[in-house]
Design a protein around this motif. Structure first.
Motif, PDB file in Angstrom:
ATOM      1  N   MET A 108       0.293  -8.217   0.021  1.00 39.05           N
ATOM      2  CA  MET A 108       0.693  -9.587   0.351  1.00 39.05           C
ATOM      3  C   MET A 108       1.442  -9.634   1.685  1.00 39.05           C
ATOM      4  SD  MET A 108       1.672 -11.329  -3.301  1.00 39.05           S
ATOM      5  CE  MET A 108       1.670 -12.962  -2.552  1.00 39.05           C
ATOM      6  N   GLU A 109       2.236  -8.612   1.954  1.00 46.43           N
ATOM      7  CA  GLU A 109       2.955  -8.552   3.234  1.00 46.43           C
ATOM      8  C   GLU A 109       1.989  -8.417   4.409  1.00 46.43           C
ATOM      9  OE1 GLU A 109       5.642  -5.323   2.812  1.00 46.43           O
ATOM     10  OE2 GLU A 109       7.086  -6.432   1.573  1.00 46.43           O
ATOM     11  N   MET A 110       0.810  -7.876   4.153  1.00 49.21           N
ATOM     12  CA  MET A 110      -0.199  -7.745   5.201  1.00 49.21           C
ATOM     13  C   MET A 110      -0.924  -9.062   5.448  1.00 49.21           C
ATOM     14  SD  MET A 110      -1.959  -4.067   4.373  1.00 49.21           S
ATOM     15  CE  MET A 110      -1.090  -2.515   4.649  1.00 49.21           C
ATOM     16  N   GLY A 111      -0.681 -10.036   4.595  1.00 52.74           N
ATOM     17  CA  GLY A 111      -1.282 -11.353   4.810  1.00 52.74           C
ATOM     18  C   GLY A 111      -2.524 -11.642   4.008  1.00 52.74           C
TER      19      GLY A 111
ATOM     20  N   HIS B 211       2.668  -6.096  -3.562  1.00 50.56           N
ATOM     21  CA  HIS B 211       3.615  -6.629  -2.579  1.00 50.56           C
ATOM     22  C   HIS B 211       3.242  -6.175  -1.167  1.00 50.56           C
ATOM     23  CE1 HIS B 211       6.968  -7.252  -5.801  1.00 50.56           C
ATOM     24  NE2 HIS B 211       6.079  -8.222  -5.781  1.00 50.56           N
ATOM     25  N   GLN B 212       2.816  -4.920  -1.043  1.00 57.83           N
ATOM     26  CA  GLN B 212       2.408  -4.389   0.253  1.00 57.83           C
ATOM     27  C   GLN B 212       1.201  -5.156   0.799  1.00 57.83           C
ATOM     28  OE1 GLN B 212       1.521  -0.192   0.135  1.00 57.83           O
ATOM     29  NE2 GLN B 212       0.945  -0.091   2.288  1.00 57.83           N
TER      30      GLN B 212
END
Length: 287
Positions: free
Chosen positions: A129-132, A126-127
């Motif tokens: 993915m949050e970074m793009g 998730h971390q």
């Protein structure tokens, strides 16, 4: 490391496990490597743990060669329970659209992150993915393995270090997205490498952010010798001034020698000596 092996029954306990390894193509030298690095392999129950582990890895990796590579890099704790520890992680990656080649890269080259407890794995995914990061790209799993190896304080300290060398937060994130392993280098390694590029040869810090892979290269064995050669070639006008530092640093040894040393040996007879560290270039790269 595991003296209880001496109490094992050779034919009933040890031989079946050796035969399993041989059945997937393990050579005598590979067998020695696997057993020496992981003697606890003999403690794993063959039918309940080792065979199911092999079957699962084969279903993911498809070929025994890659299964063998994973066995070489995995410890007993991970191999003993692959179906319960790794399977949920692989399922998550597939759900997100990660292709088989990317999953294979993670399992074979970074088995420890692949065997991470599922809750922690989900958190890091998730971390990332949050970074793009794009789950369909190889760099996605490379970022996962980096963040699983680093604590948040350690990552923050690396970002702060790069900031001191002139990187903005966006530049650091872009560098991480381009080459995640740039965050794994020690503070000493980063400092020495950045100092050489910025202060010794005058390469702008922003350029390094666009070529973050150069940070992980050996300063003594690759960066300094190759930069010394290119410094001379630039001074003599034998190569273009806009030559990208990241380009010649990433070449294989053979190709670099062909393109930058052997090619100019008539123009600069001592170039090989400079490359081998026997002479100093005494020049400065202009960028």
């Amino acid at each position: 490391m595991h003296p209880l092996i001496l109490l094992s029954h050779p034919e009933k306990t040890l031989l079946p496990k050796i035969e399993l390894l041989r059945s997937i193509g393990v050579s005598s030298s590979d067998l020695i490597t696997i057993i020496s690095s992981n003697p606890f392999l003999f403690k794993i129950n063959l039918k309940k743990r080792l065979i199911p582990c092999y079957d699962f890895l084969k279903s993911v990796l498809l070929v025994d060669e890659k299964v063998l590579k994973t066995f070489k890099r995995s410890s007993q704790d991970f191999l003993s329970d692959a179906t319960n520890t790794m399977a949920p992680n692989i399922a998550l990656l597939r759900q997100l659209g990660a292709p088989p080649s990317t999953i294979s890269l993670l399992v074979t080259n970074y088995p420890r992150p692949a065997f991470t407890k599922h809750a922690k794995f989900v958190e890091v995914v998730h971390q990332v993915m949050e970074m793009g990061f794009d789950p369909t790209k190889t760099v996605f799993v490379l970022a996962i393995q980096v963040l699983l190896k680093m604590s948040k304080p350690k990552l923050e300290s690396r970002l702060e270090l790069y900031k001191r060398w002139g990187w903005s937060k966006d530049m650091a994130l872009a560098a991480f997205k381009s080459f995640p392993n740039c965050m794994l280098s020690s503070e000493e390694k980063i400092t020495k490498t950045m100092d050489f590029f910025v202060n010794k040869i005058g390469w702008p810090s922003a350029n390094i952010a666009r070529n973050p892979c150069v940070i992980t290269l050996s300063l003594e064995k690759r960066i300094i010798p190759r930069c010394s050669v290119v410094q001379i070639l630039l001074a003599k006008g034998l190569v273009k001034n806009n030559l990208a530092l990241g380009t010649f640093l990433q070449l294989t040894e053979r190709i670099f020698l062909e393109k930058f040393v052997i090619r100019f040996r008539d123009d600069v007879p001592d170039l090989l000596n400079v490359y081998q560290g026997k002479m100093s270039s005494g020049c400065r790269i202009s960028v």
